[in-house]
Design a protein around this motif. Structure first.
Motif, PDB file in Angstrom:
ATOM      1  N   LEU A  40      -1.980  -6.565  -8.155  1.00 22.36           N
ATOM      2  CA  LEU A  40      -0.151  -5.395  -8.244  1.00 22.36           C
ATOM      3  C   LEU A  40      -0.435  -4.752  -6.277  1.00 22.36           C
ATOM      4  N   GLN A  41      -1.774  -3.921  -6.723  1.00 18.94           N
ATOM      5  CA  GLN A  41      -2.170  -3.050  -5.712  1.00 18.94           C
ATOM      6  C   GLN A  41      -2.023  -4.052  -4.451  1.00 18.94           C
ATOM      7  N   GLU A  42      -2.609  -4.869  -4.264  1.00 19.13           N
ATOM      8  CA  GLU A  42      -1.907  -6.411  -2.763  1.00 19.13           C
ATOM      9  C   GLU A  42      -1.087  -6.096  -2.543  1.00 19.13           C
ATOM     10  N   ASP A  43      -0.065  -6.496  -3.845  1.00 16.85           N
ATOM     11  CA  ASP A  43       0.947  -7.088  -3.183  1.00 16.85           C
ATOM     12  C   ASP A  43       2.204  -6.150  -3.225  1.00 16.85           C
ATOM     13  N   ILE A  44       1.831  -4.610  -3.671  1.00 16.98           N
ATOM     14  CA  ILE A  44       2.898  -3.683  -3.184  1.00 16.98           C
ATOM     15  C   ILE A  44       1.943  -2.763  -1.732  1.00 16.98           C
ATOM     16  N   GLY A  45       1.110  -3.303  -1.475  1.00 26.08           N
ATOM     17  CA  GLY A  45       0.549  -2.650  -0.277  1.00 26.08           C
ATOM     18  C   GLY A  45      -0.284  -0.851  -0.044  1.00 26.08           C
ATOM     19  N   GLN A  46      -0.445  -0.476  -1.240  1.00 26.67           N
ATOM     20  CA  GLN A  46      -1.187   0.877  -2.124  1.00 26.67           C
ATOM     21  C   GLN A  46      -1.910   0.882  -3.018  1.00 26.67           C
TER      22      GLN A  46
ATOM     23  N   LEU B 138       6.410  -7.230 -13.863  1.00 28.06           N
ATOM     24  CA  LEU B 138       5.289  -6.126 -14.779  1.00 28.06           C
ATOM     25  C   LEU B 138       5.717  -5.645 -15.843  1.00 28.06           C
ATOM     26  N   ARG B 139       6.573  -6.681 -16.521  1.00 33.22           N
ATOM     27  CA  ARG B 139       6.726  -6.678 -18.192  1.00 33.22           C
ATOM     28  C   ARG B 139       5.225  -6.783 -18.520  1.00 33.22           C
ATOM     29  N   HIS B 140       4.381  -7.760 -18.477  1.00 32.80           N
ATOM     30  CA  HIS B 140       3.085  -8.680 -18.597  1.00 32.80           C
ATOM     31  C   HIS B 140       1.800  -7.307 -18.068  1.00 32.80           C
TER      32      HIS B 140
END
Length: 77
Positions: free
Chosen positions: A10-16, A44-46
């Motif tokens: 998730l950090q990689e996908d958002i970039g922050q 994000l539901r999971h």
């Protein structure tokens, strides 16, 4: 201000690793929806969520001053 911490993929996908959003009180589910729309991520539901380092369910309330962490499932071998 609500601080949101992102981990793993998730950090990689958002970039922050961390963002701060100016939001009124809302549920974890509502926050997940806002993050999905703002950062164009899905699933994000999971994921596991904590509020101020305590596990939280989707119906719990997030308030200004809280720190929320979104922790995706981690697999490995």
């Amino acid at each position: 201000m609500i601080t949101i911490l992102f981990f793993a993929q998730l950090q990689e996908d958002i970039g922050q690793a961390k963002v701060e959003l100016e939001l009124e009180p809302l549920t974890v589910s509502e926050l997940k929806n806002k993050v999905q729309k703002k950062y164009k991520v899905s699933g994000l539901r999971h994921i596991m969520t904590t509020i101020n380092e305590e596990f939280a369910m989707d119906d719990e309330t997030v308030k200004p001053g809280d720190t929320v962490a979104f922790i995706p499932p981690i697999s490995g071998g």
